[in-house]
Design a protein around this motif. Structure first.
Motif, PDB file in Angstrom:
ATOM      1  N   SER A 105       0.945  -1.285   0.188  1.00  0.00           N
ATOM      2  CA  SER A 105      -0.098   0.059  -0.086  1.00  0.00           C
ATOM      3  C   SER A 105       0.864   1.238   0.099  1.00  0.00           C
ATOM      4  CB  SER A 105      -0.947  -0.044   1.166  1.00  0.00           C
ATOM      5  OG  SER A 105      -0.210   0.077   2.391  1.00  0.00           O
ATOM      6  N   SER A 106       0.221   2.395   0.075  1.00  0.00           N
ATOM      7  CA  SER A 106       1.058   3.804   0.204  1.00  0.00           C
ATOM      8  C   SER A 106       0.968   4.412   1.652  1.00  0.00           C
ATOM      9  CB  SER A 106       0.743   4.724  -0.870  1.00  0.00           C
ATOM     10  OG  SER A 106       0.523   3.836  -2.198  1.00  0.00           O
ATOM     11  N   LYS A 107       2.049   5.037   1.959  1.00  0.00           N
ATOM     12  CA  LYS A 107       1.845   6.015   3.081  1.00  0.00           C
ATOM     13  C   LYS A 107       1.149   7.099   3.092  1.00  0.00           C
ATOM     14  CE  LYS A 107       5.373   7.362   6.525  1.00  0.00           C
ATOM     15  NZ  LYS A 107       5.467   6.322   7.562  1.00  0.00           N
ATOM     16  N   VAL A 108       0.386   7.435   4.045  1.00  0.00           N
ATOM     17  CA  VAL A 108      -0.387   8.653   4.413  1.00  0.00           C
ATOM     18  C   VAL A 108       0.558   9.721   4.611  1.00  0.00           C
ATOM     19  CG1 VAL A 108      -2.091   9.963   5.638  1.00  0.00           C
ATOM     20  CG2 VAL A 108      -2.472   7.617   4.823  1.00  0.00           C
ATOM     21  N   ARG A 129      -3.522  13.800  11.394  1.00  0.00           N
ATOM     22  CA  ARG A 129      -2.327  14.478  11.698  1.00  0.00           C
ATOM     23  C   ARG A 129      -1.339  13.606  12.338  1.00  0.00           C
ATOM     24  NH1 ARG A 129      -6.695  17.764  13.951  1.00  0.00           N
ATOM     25  NH2 ARG A 129      -5.489  17.663  16.260  1.00  0.00           N
ATOM     26  N   ARG A 130      -1.830  12.480  13.110  1.00  0.00           N
ATOM     27  CA  ARG A 130      -0.942  11.605  13.875  1.00  0.00           C
ATOM     28  C   ARG A 130      -0.726  10.198  13.373  1.00  0.00           C
ATOM     29  NH1 ARG A 130      -4.342  13.522  19.274  1.00  0.00           N
ATOM     30  NH2 ARG A 130      -3.947  15.721  18.956  1.00  0.00           N
ATOM     31  N   GLY A 131      -1.006  10.294  12.294  1.00  0.00           N
ATOM     32  CA  GLY A 131      -0.547   8.917  11.623  1.00  0.00           C
ATOM     33  C   GLY A 131      -1.171   7.603  12.296  1.00  0.00           C
ATOM     34  N   ILE A 132      -2.336   7.873  12.574  1.00  0.00           N
ATOM     35  CA  ILE A 132      -3.200   6.834  12.983  1.00  0.00           C
ATOM     36  C   ILE A 132      -3.975   5.968  11.850  1.00  0.00           C
ATOM     37  CG2 ILE A 132      -5.379   5.980  14.445  1.00  0.00           C
ATOM     38  CD1 ILE A 132      -4.323   8.022  16.612  1.00  0.00           C
ATOM     39  N   PHE A 133      -4.465   7.040  10.792  1.00  0.00           N
ATOM     40  CA  PHE A 133      -4.900   6.552   9.457  1.00  0.00           C
ATOM     41  C   PHE A 133      -3.493   6.555   8.404  1.00  0.00           C
ATOM     42  CE2 PHE A 133      -8.967   5.960  10.884  1.00  0.00           C
ATOM     43  CZ  PHE A 133      -9.439   5.147  10.211  1.00  0.00           C
ATOM     44  N   ALA A 329     -11.032   2.371  -3.028  1.00  0.00           N
ATOM     45  CA  ALA A 329      -9.824   3.187  -2.452  1.00  0.00           C
ATOM     46  C   ALA A 329      -9.872   2.836  -1.041  1.00  0.00           C
ATOM     47  CB  ALA A 329     -10.026   4.591  -2.621  1.00  0.00           C
ATOM     48  N   LEU A 330      -8.805   2.904  -0.369  1.00  0.00           N
ATOM     49  CA  LEU A 330      -8.677   2.581   1.136  1.00  0.00           C
ATOM     50  C   LEU A 330      -7.949   3.496   1.891  1.00  0.00           C
ATOM     51  CD1 LEU A 330      -8.252  -1.134  -0.101  1.00  0.00           C
ATOM     52  CD2 LEU A 330      -9.605  -0.848   2.158  1.00  0.00           C
ATOM     53  N   LEU A 331      -8.461   3.680   3.213  1.00  0.00           N
ATOM     54  CA  LEU A 331      -7.688   4.269   4.201  1.00  0.00           C
ATOM     55  C   LEU A 331      -7.565   3.235   5.468  1.00  0.00           C
ATOM     56  CD1 LEU A 331      -9.048   8.053   4.054  1.00  0.00           C
ATOM     57  CD2 LEU A 331      -6.494   7.420   3.966  1.00  0.00           C
ATOM     58  N   HIS A 332      -6.329   2.952   5.693  1.00  0.00           N
ATOM     59  CA  HIS A 332      -5.949   1.968   6.802  1.00  0.00           C
ATOM     60  C   HIS A 332      -5.597   2.570   7.919  1.00  0.00           C
ATOM     61  CE1 HIS A 332      -4.723  -0.310   3.191  1.00  0.00           C
ATOM     62  NE2 HIS A 332      -5.593  -0.857   3.507  1.00  0.00           N
TER      63      HIS A 332
END
Ligand code: TRP
Length: 466
Positions: A105-108, A129-133, A329-332
């Motif tokens: 996958s790709s990094k947010v 903002r805090r990298g949780i997703f 599309a996805l957000l993990h």
């Protein structure tokens, strides 16, 4: 593999000027070896991709890798991440950067977060903002289209395995609610009561009842009734032919080998489990919901979920083009750590590892004080002298999920690390954050009547422009 010898042999064999006798000799030795090697490579290919080898058809970009075993380099053999289990030996939790590489996958990254801010016109949610997703698939495509006034819909879900939901279960829903608000889009929520019946020792009636009970907690997160459809698989699959038609299309295009590769099913798993992934995939396609989207099959879907659900959607993205639908599309998100430490996620089946949505202020206080793993030192003197370790401290981790104020959070981190803030004081800050949050949830849940649940769960048109 060193195939150069075999290739030379094959070329030699093709040379017509060689005597028949000599050819026979080559056939018996080298050709045998070549065939054996090719067969072995085919087996390896099948094991790695879950698909039969076909000449001239390289595996697709999202073609799956088994996600529950170590990769070839053995680099991450301590992290287990699949829909049924999550564990690591690292007190800081799972190595999410490695997971991005392993899952493809790709990094947010900051660029994406800034872009979401620009496109939505809203301050990014603290989970962003805090990298949780922390990971995504195709978010840039979704935003490109949105900027051109081509909208999308959201899909998320929950497996109703009991009545008891804990704070970790709220993470995807809190975030999905924010996405619904800032993008002003419809949302479908799948309650997989069928899944829990297949995997757990529960009756169908219990699973269905848990689905309806859980729907109340989900509704209490504040979803817009005019833009949200919540459904139980047990009810909806049978009542809407379009949904089942998509399930069947997906079933036709995924082989047993593929799901074995992705999910690790074995010959002794019941056939319900083996076909279930098609049911979790179906809501990713807009024509599964004719009452909402008419007959349209081309509306883009975005799925916010915890990263352990990704195997389902790697499979979905793989079949989508083959049945003529856009890939979702996805957000993990990362996992919500257990009270005992980030080596596992919070689990409803372990009461001491969880803060439940039904806990009283007193229970919250006792659980945090008694069970929350601390990164502090053993004595006050040592703690003052050396400071605490926020990276492994569960109370601090929970504050990163729930404390809205960035500056306050950073100050807490600094003070804890320097030793100015003691473990007891840090826990107190967490307790004071959780108590009103959970009391507020209980208050909103009380307002959710059976009639409200019925409305959310009735197939009907939703209010939106796409
Ligand atoms: N399988 C998920 C669970 O056990 C439930 C689920 C179904 C889901 N569809 C989903 C989760 C879509 C996230 C996104 O909890």
């Amino acid at each position: 593999h060193d195939n150069s010898n075999i290739v030379t042999s094959l070329q030699f064999y093709n040379n017509k000027s060689i005597s028949k006798h000599r050819k026979k000799h080559i056939q018996s030795a080298d050709i045998d070896a070549a065939v054996k090697l090719l067969l072995k490579l085919k087996v390896d290919y099948k094991q790695m991709t879950g698909q039969d080898y076909k000449a001239g058809c390289p595996p697709s970009e999202n073609s799956v890798v088994p996600d529950n075993g170590p990769t070839a380099d053995g680099a991450d053999d301590e992290d287990t991440v699949n829909p049924w289990s999550v564990s690591t030996t690292n007190a800081k939790g799972v190595d999410y950067d490695k997971l991005i590489v392993r899952f493809g996958s790709s990094k947010v990254d900051k660029e994406l977060v800034d872009r979401i801010e620009r496109v939505s016109g809203q301050k990014p949610h603290r989970f962003l903002r805090r990298g949780i997703f922390f990971s995504h698939r195709d978010m840039h495509q979704v935003l490109d289209a949105y900027e051109k006034h081509k909208s999308f819909y959201l899909y998320t879900g929950r497996g109703p395995s009991s009545e008891a939901m804990h704070v970790g279960h709220l993470i995807p829903f809190i975030f999905t609610k924010w996405l619904q608000d800032v993008f002003d889009i419809p949302l479908v929520i799948q309650l997989t009561d069928d899944e829990k019946y297949l995997w757990k020792d529960l009756t169908l009636e219990d699973c269905h009842r848990f689905a309806v009970e859980n729907a109340k907690d989900i509704i209490a997160c504040g979803f817009d009734i005019n833009k949200t459809f919540i459904f139980s698989d047990l009810d909806y699959m049978g009542s809407l032919p379009e949904f089942y038609r998509n399930v069947v299309k997906i079933q036709k295009h995924v082989t047993f080998n593929q799901v074995k590769g992705i999910f690790g099913f074995t010959d002794s798993d019941c056939i319900g489990k083996i076909s279930f992934p098609a049911i979790q995939a179906a809501p990713s396609f807009s024509n599964s919901f004719p009452q909402i989207f008419g007959g349209r099959h081309d509306i883009q879907c975005l799925i916010p979920c915890a990263i352990d659900q990704d195997p389902y959607f790697r499979m979905t993205r793989d079949v989508a083009p083959r049945i003529g639908y856009p890939k979702p599309a996805l957000l993990h998100s990362t996992f919500f750590p257990a009270l005992q430490g980030a080596q596992t996620k919070m689990s409803a089946s372990d009461a001491n590892s969880s803060i439940f949505l039904t806990d009283t202020p007193k229970q919250i206080k006792n659980k945090v004080n008694k069970h929350a793993f601390s990164g502090g030192k053993d004595t006050v003197e040592e703690h003052r002298k050396y400071g605490g370790n926020a990276d492994v401290d569960v109370s601090f981790m929970y504050l990163t999920f729930f404390l809205e104020d960035d500056e306050k959070l950073e100050k807490i981190r600094q003070d804890y690390t320097s030793g100015a803030l003691l473990t007891g004081e840090l826990k107190k800050l967490l307790i004071e954050t959780l108590q009103p949050m959970i009391a507020g949830h209980q208050e909103r849940r009380k307002q959710v009547t059976d009639d409200t649940v019925k409305q959310f769960m009735t197939p009907r048109p939703l209010n939106f422009n796409i």
